[in-house]
Design a protein around this motif. Sequence first.
Motif, short mmCIF file in Angstrom:
data_model
loop_
_atom_site.label_atom_id
_atom_site.label_comp_id
_atom_site.label_asym_id
_atom_site.label_seq_id
_atom_site.Cartn_x
_atom_site.Cartn_y
_atom_site.Cartn_z
N HIS A 157 -15.24 -27.54 -22.91
CA HIS A 157 -15.79 -26.38 -22.19
C HIS A 157 -14.71 -25.53 -21.53
N ASN A 158 -13.50 -26.07 -21.41
CA ASN A 158 -12.46 -25.32 -20.72
C ASN A 158 -12.05 -24.03 -21.42
N TYR A 194 -12.50 -23.68 -14.38
CA TYR A 194 -11.94 -24.25 -15.60
C TYR A 194 -10.46 -24.55 -15.44
N PHE A 196 -7.20 -24.41 -17.81
CA PHE A 196 -6.66 -24.06 -19.13
C PHE A 196 -5.20 -23.63 -18.94
N TRP A 237 -13.95 -21.89 -22.15
CA TRP A 237 -14.77 -20.83 -21.53
C TRP A 237 -14.00 -20.08 -20.46
N GLY A 238 -12.99 -20.70 -19.92
CA GLY A 238 -12.13 -20.01 -18.98
C GLY A 238 -11.56 -18.74 -19.60
N TYR A 239 -11.12 -18.88 -20.86
CA TYR A 239 -10.59 -17.70 -21.56
C TYR A 239 -11.67 -16.67 -21.81
#
Lengths: 290, 295
Positions: free
Chosen positions: B3-4, A111, A113, B6-8
């Motif tokens: 969807h990023n 991901y 972020f 979801w990194g957290y």
Amino acid sequence: MTAKNEERKTGYSLGVGARRVIAYIVLILLTILCLFWFYLLFVNATRSKAQLNQGFTLIPSHYAFRNLYNLFHNSNLPILRGLLNSFFVAISAAALSSYFSAMTAYAIHAYDFKLKNAAFTFILAIMMIPTQVTALGFLSLLRRIGLMNSFIPLIIPSIASPAVFFYMKQYMESNLPRDLIESARIDGAGEFRTFNQIALPLMKPAIAVQAIFSFVASWNNYFVPALVLKKDSMKTLPILIATLRSADFLKFDMAQVYMFIFMAILPVIVVYLFMGRSIVAGLTAGAVKG
Amino acid sequence: MRHNRWGYYFLIPFFLVFIIFQLIPLGTTIYNSFFEHYFRNGLTEVGPNFVGLANYRTLFSSGDIGQYFKNTMIMWVMGFVPQIIVSLLLAAWFSDPSLRLRGRKFFQSVIYMPNLIMASAFAMLFFALFADTGPINTMLLQIGIFRAPYKFLSHTFSARALVAGMNFLMWFGNTTILLLAGMLGIDQTLYEAAEVDGANATQIFFRITLPILRPILLYVVITSLIGGLQLFDVPQILTNGQGGPNRTTMTLIMYLNKHLYSKNYGMGGALSVILFIITGILSIIIFRINTRSQQ
């Protein structure tokens, strides 16, 4: 200066053959140095108490099962209980640390972020903090929330294993292409399912190696468990070994002492015999690259 | 992209567990180091009273910490010097294509094996083997090297040497494999060019291999030093927590362990903080090496 150079040259103009012989001799000596103690342990674990008093030998005897029987029926040494406790803690810790480290690594790998780099840097930074320096606060926390004499504080913390995370992250970089994750997404799989059903299976070799390392680390762990587990029925093997050491040495049947040590290291040796190669190969993958 | 986030989510378990079981305990440990809080005779609770830096002053003025630091470092050096020499030698041999050593995998597996052995069991084994009437003494008597049993654990040098020797055995395989990985990563054309120029094996080792290996060597030294500062299981079991003879094998973590057992929170806290600062400084160096190799 020239004399020195000359000397160097003669010292090292040894032929390849001679250097090879020296290398083999040193390697064989080191092999003996590594295995001698464990061979002696094996021999002594097979000898009876009386034979042990007769002195030193390199020839195994035939009392192994007798010693094992005596050890298992020794009410002062709850070794069966210790084996079970150790297995339970080590297997749970290995499962949690490999699964959640893969998950943490996946978060950073798959991901984009805002805090991604900060999180990664932070985990690397805390990698070397030893558990010993936080043990005091750890114990007072356990007393406050009533988790002394529990396996939970020996299992749950392995979810946060920076070293295992680092290894998984390195492994993902070369073995888990982001395109693959993208295509799983197009197929409409949820993020959690993509991780469990696409990413995890591809991580199998890394998970196997790290699960073994975590198992071994937990199996061998002495410092924190000795502070947390005070009840006899909960003690793990390293704590029992410390009890064995502090008990009056000569009162014990030495044959049982050797058998105890043998049983304590046997599981790791067995795993190593089957997995040794991939463990050694896996060692360097997560280490620094120069 | 949605969807990023979801990194957290995937980072939650790690950070939650880290905060609860490491960060908060670290805070409590530091906090405790500023308070007088212990149990007199193991029964009467004294404190907690805020005393500022008094615990740190007591720690340093008693002189014990200096002695234990010295013990720890002496035993680390006694084990590390042979460890790095042997490891460099083995790694150079394993990576030398002209030597064509057979059984490399076998030797690597064997020398790495002691690293996985339970340190407390290994120490208990050495305690039994090197006991005054143990097998090593009987063997040395039988061969005729000694006339009377040698009390390994009653002499400072031999007790420290046992601890250092076990540390050496447990770690030289690991170091060899790390250094070997580094050496195998060196561009072979460098060696070929050096050979064409007429350099011999020693010159190649000191002029090419060692300088290129510097980051890995630094990594090995610092991680080993951090590990050395944590030296506990082996001397604890070998000397039954006494650090004998005459506390010359007592390490810093054994000292901390004593405070944890006697529930001397103030002194234990101060000692933990000092150890934290030392390992912290060393970790920064490691961190620099790791992040540099990331780029």
